[in-house]
Design a protein around this motif. Structure first.
Motif, PDB file in Angstrom:
ATOM      1  N   LYS A 140       0.986  -1.207   0.012  1.00 41.09           N
ATOM      2  CA  LYS A 140       0.040  -0.070   0.045  1.00 41.09           C
ATOM      3  C   LYS A 140       0.943   1.297  -0.071  1.00 41.09           C
ATOM      4  N   THR A 141       0.493   2.278  -0.719  1.00 42.75           N
ATOM      5  CA  THR A 141       1.196   3.493  -0.800  1.00 42.75           C
ATOM      6  C   THR A 141       0.249   4.548  -0.925  1.00 42.75           C
ATOM      7  N   LEU A 142       0.848   5.726  -0.536  1.00 46.10           N
ATOM      8  CA  LEU A 142       0.089   6.908  -0.702  1.00 46.10           C
ATOM      9  C   LEU A 142       1.077   8.026  -1.381  1.00 46.10           C
ATOM     10  N   VAL A 143       0.333   9.071  -1.801  1.00 48.96           N
ATOM     11  CA  VAL A 143       0.991  10.000  -2.450  1.00 48.96           C
ATOM     12  C   VAL A 143       0.611  11.386  -1.653  1.00 48.96           C
ATOM     13  N   LYS A 144       1.735  12.060  -1.488  1.00 49.97           N
ATOM     14  CA  LYS A 144       1.896  13.279  -0.655  1.00 49.97           C
ATOM     15  C   LYS A 144       2.378  14.125  -1.814  1.00 49.97           C
ATOM     16  N   THR A 145       1.639  15.441  -1.843  1.00 49.93           N
ATOM     17  CA  THR A 145       2.398  16.360  -3.100  1.00 49.93           C
ATOM     18  C   THR A 145       3.266  17.210  -2.293  1.00 49.93           C
ATOM     19  N   VAL A 146       4.746  16.967  -2.718  1.00 51.11           N
ATOM     20  CA  VAL A 146       5.691  17.924  -2.118  1.00 51.11           C
ATOM     21  C   VAL A 146       5.614  19.270  -2.770  1.00 51.11           C
ATOM     22  N   GLN A 147       5.861  19.466  -4.116  1.00 53.65           N
ATOM     23  CA  GLN A 147       5.655  20.409  -5.036  1.00 53.65           C
ATOM     24  C   GLN A 147       5.602  20.089  -6.462  1.00 53.65           C
ATOM     25  N   ARG A 148       4.529  20.460  -6.890  1.00 56.49           N
ATOM     26  CA  ARG A 148       3.929  20.195  -8.122  1.00 56.49           C
ATOM     27  C   ARG A 148       5.241  20.184  -9.284  1.00 56.49           C
ATOM     28  N   PRO A 149       5.429  19.373 -10.096  1.00 55.26           N
ATOM     29  CA  PRO A 149       4.819  18.140 -10.398  1.00 55.26           C
ATOM     30  C   PRO A 149       5.382  16.967  -9.372  1.00 55.26           C
ATOM     31  N   LYS A 150       6.351  17.249  -8.426  1.00 50.32           N
ATOM     32  CA  LYS A 150       6.918  16.407  -7.801  1.00 50.32           C
ATOM     33  C   LYS A 150       6.207  15.797  -6.573  1.00 50.32           C
ATOM     34  N   LEU A 151       5.527  14.301  -6.631  1.00 55.74           N
ATOM     35  CA  LEU A 151       5.010  13.710  -5.666  1.00 55.74           C
ATOM     36  C   LEU A 151       5.861  12.881  -4.857  1.00 55.74           C
ATOM     37  N   ASP A 152       5.672  12.760  -3.644  1.00 55.14           N
ATOM     38  CA  ASP A 152       6.363  11.830  -2.713  1.00 55.14           C
ATOM     39  C   ASP A 152       5.606  10.539  -2.410  1.00 55.14           C
ATOM     40  N   ILE A 153       5.847   9.445  -2.951  1.00 54.84           N
ATOM     41  CA  ILE A 153       5.354   7.989  -2.880  1.00 54.84           C
ATOM     42  C   ILE A 153       5.673   7.413  -1.680  1.00 54.84           C
ATOM     43  N   ILE A 154       4.773   7.524  -0.596  1.00 57.94           N
ATOM     44  CA  ILE A 154       5.339   6.724   0.585  1.00 57.94           C
ATOM     45  C   ILE A 154       4.499   5.398   0.988  1.00 57.94           C
ATOM     46  N   LYS A 155       5.514   4.372   1.226  1.00 53.26           N
ATOM     47  CA  LYS A 155       4.657   3.008   1.709  1.00 53.26           C
ATOM     48  C   LYS A 155       4.072   3.106   3.082  1.00 53.26           C
ATOM     49  N   ILE A 156       2.881   2.871   3.222  1.00 54.68           N
ATOM     50  CA  ILE A 156       1.950   2.939   4.372  1.00 54.68           C
ATOM     51  C   ILE A 156       1.621   1.372   5.233  1.00 54.68           C
ATOM     52  N   ASN A 157       1.328   1.477   6.334  1.00 55.54           N
ATOM     53  CA  ASN A 157       0.559   0.520   7.180  1.00 55.54           C
ATOM     54  C   ASN A 157       0.279   1.269   8.212  1.00 55.54           C
ATOM     55  N   CYS A 158      -1.127   1.559   8.139  1.00 57.40           N
ATOM     56  CA  CYS A 158      -2.078   2.068   9.340  1.00 57.40           C
ATOM     57  C   CYS A 158      -1.908   1.339  10.446  1.00 57.40           C
ATOM     58  N   ASP A 159      -2.364   1.884  11.603  1.00 64.04           N
ATOM     59  CA  ASP A 159      -2.235   1.010  13.020  1.00 64.04           C
ATOM     60  C   ASP A 159      -3.714   0.096  12.924  1.00 64.04           C
ATOM     61  N   LEU A 160      -4.531   0.585  12.214  1.00 61.76           N
ATOM     62  CA  LEU A 160      -5.885  -0.176  12.111  1.00 61.76           C
ATOM     63  C   LEU A 160      -6.589   0.493  10.971  1.00 61.76           C
ATOM     64  N   ILE A 161      -7.255  -0.508  10.110  1.00 60.90           N
ATOM     65  CA  ILE A 161      -8.099  -0.112   9.029  1.00 60.90           C
ATOM     66  C   ILE A 161      -9.188  -1.165   8.858  1.00 60.90           C
ATOM     67  N   VAL A 162     -10.314  -0.414   8.343  1.00 55.80           N
ATOM     68  CA  VAL A 162     -11.578  -1.177   7.975  1.00 55.80           C
ATOM     69  C   VAL A 162     -11.752  -0.957   6.550  1.00 55.80           C
ATOM     70  N   HIS A 163     -11.557  -2.085   5.895  1.00 49.72           N
ATOM     71  CA  HIS A 163     -11.708  -2.196   4.277  1.00 49.72           C
ATOM     72  C   HIS A 163     -12.015  -3.195   3.801  1.00 49.72           C
ATOM     73  N   SER A 164     -12.502  -3.423   2.533  1.00 43.79           N
ATOM     74  CA  SER A 164     -13.082  -4.714   1.983  1.00 43.79           C
ATOM     75  C   SER A 164     -11.838  -5.596   1.364  1.00 43.79           C
ATOM     76  N   ARG A 165     -10.505  -5.290   1.591  1.00 46.58           N
ATOM     77  CA  ARG A 165      -9.514  -5.974   1.145  1.00 46.58           C
ATOM     78  C   ARG A 165      -9.552  -5.984  -0.392  1.00 46.58           C
ATOM     79  N   GLY A 166     -10.160  -4.908  -1.043  1.00 47.39           N
ATOM     80  CA  GLY A 166     -10.187  -4.898  -2.385  1.00 47.39           C
ATOM     81  C   GLY A 166     -11.433  -5.570  -3.062  1.00 47.39           C
ATOM     82  N   LYS A 167     -12.408  -6.045  -2.347  1.00 45.70           N
ATOM     83  CA  LYS A 167     -13.443  -6.782  -2.915  1.00 45.70           C
ATOM     84  C   LYS A 167     -14.659  -5.586  -3.277  1.00 45.70           C
ATOM     85  N   CYS A 168     -14.612  -4.570  -2.739  1.00 44.63           N
ATOM     86  CA  CYS A 168     -15.545  -3.772  -2.918  1.00 44.63           C
ATOM     87  C   CYS A 168     -15.142  -2.453  -3.590  1.00 44.63           C
ATOM     88  N   VAL A 169     -14.927  -2.470  -4.743  1.00 44.84           N
ATOM     89  CA  VAL A 169     -14.293  -1.408  -5.479  1.00 44.84           C
ATOM     90  C   VAL A 169     -15.089   0.051  -5.549  1.00 44.84           C
TER      91      VAL A 169
END
Length: 195
Positions: free
Chosen positions: A72-101
């Motif tokens: 899992k990654t998220l994007v943080k805009t540093v300064q357009r057009p540069k984007l900072d791609i960050i690997k993530i793992n939250c402490d706790l999430i509620v999600h469909s594990r990709g089953k509910c688009v």
């Protein structure tokens, strides 16, 4: 409709948190680690979700994969057009594990003890802002058919800070990339263990 889902999920979270404080009081009394509290909150959230329209969703601790096994990654805009791609793992999430688009991600929770550094706390808050934005780069548009390349569209983000000295939990709620509201919950400790 998203505002209604936000309100519903906030209520579910608050009920699960109340269950945690009332039923797992011993965890607060012994001042356990954030990871242990996240595990207990995971169980309380799961119990509450089973009784709702979100019963098919999963509650996972430190989940770090997207559909297909990619990190899992998220994007943080540093300064357009540069984007900072960050690997993530939250402490706790509620999600469909990709089953509910249509709505894969519901709740992202970051938990901290109050004695952690300000920079650690601020990183968690920034992560919640990014995760609750409608678009990871302010340009991606949800097409209803595929998940985005980077994680976004959590309906609610929760920053959860435990202060054992004051016997309180400060909770911040994030929605659409912004802090929406805060609250402070008190809890009682029978034993005063010093550590």
């Amino acid at each position: 409709m998203m505002e209604c889902a936000y309100d519903n999920l906030k209520t579910i979270f608050k009920l699960a948190n109340r269950d945690l404080i009332n039923l797992d009081k011993d965890l607060f009394e012994t001042k356990v680690s954030e990871r242990t509290l996240c595990g207990a909150l995971m169980l309380r959230l799961h119990e509450r979700l089973k009784q709702t329209i979100y019963s098919s969703y999963y509650v996972d601790v430190e989940y770090n994969r997207n559909r297909g096994g990619k990190l899992k990654t998220l994007v943080k805009t540093v300064q357009r057009p540069k984007l900072d791609i960050i690997k993530i793992n939250c402490d706790l999430i509620v999600h469909s594990r990709g089953k509910c688009v249509e709505q894969d991600n519901l709740i992202a929770i970051e938990m901290k003890k109050s004695n952690r550094s300000k920079s650690d706390k601020d990183k968690d808050r920034e992560r919640l802002r990014c995760l609750t934005k409608d678009s990871f780069d302010d340009m991606w548009s949800f097409d209803g058919k595929s998940l985005p390349e980077h994680v976004c569209r959590y309906i609610i983000g929760v920053y959860y800070e435990i202060n054992y000295t004051r016997r309180q939990i400060e909770i911040e709620y994030y929605y659409k990339g912004k802090l929406k509201s805060t609250e402070i919950m008190k809890f009682e400790l029978k034993n005063e263990n010093k550590d």
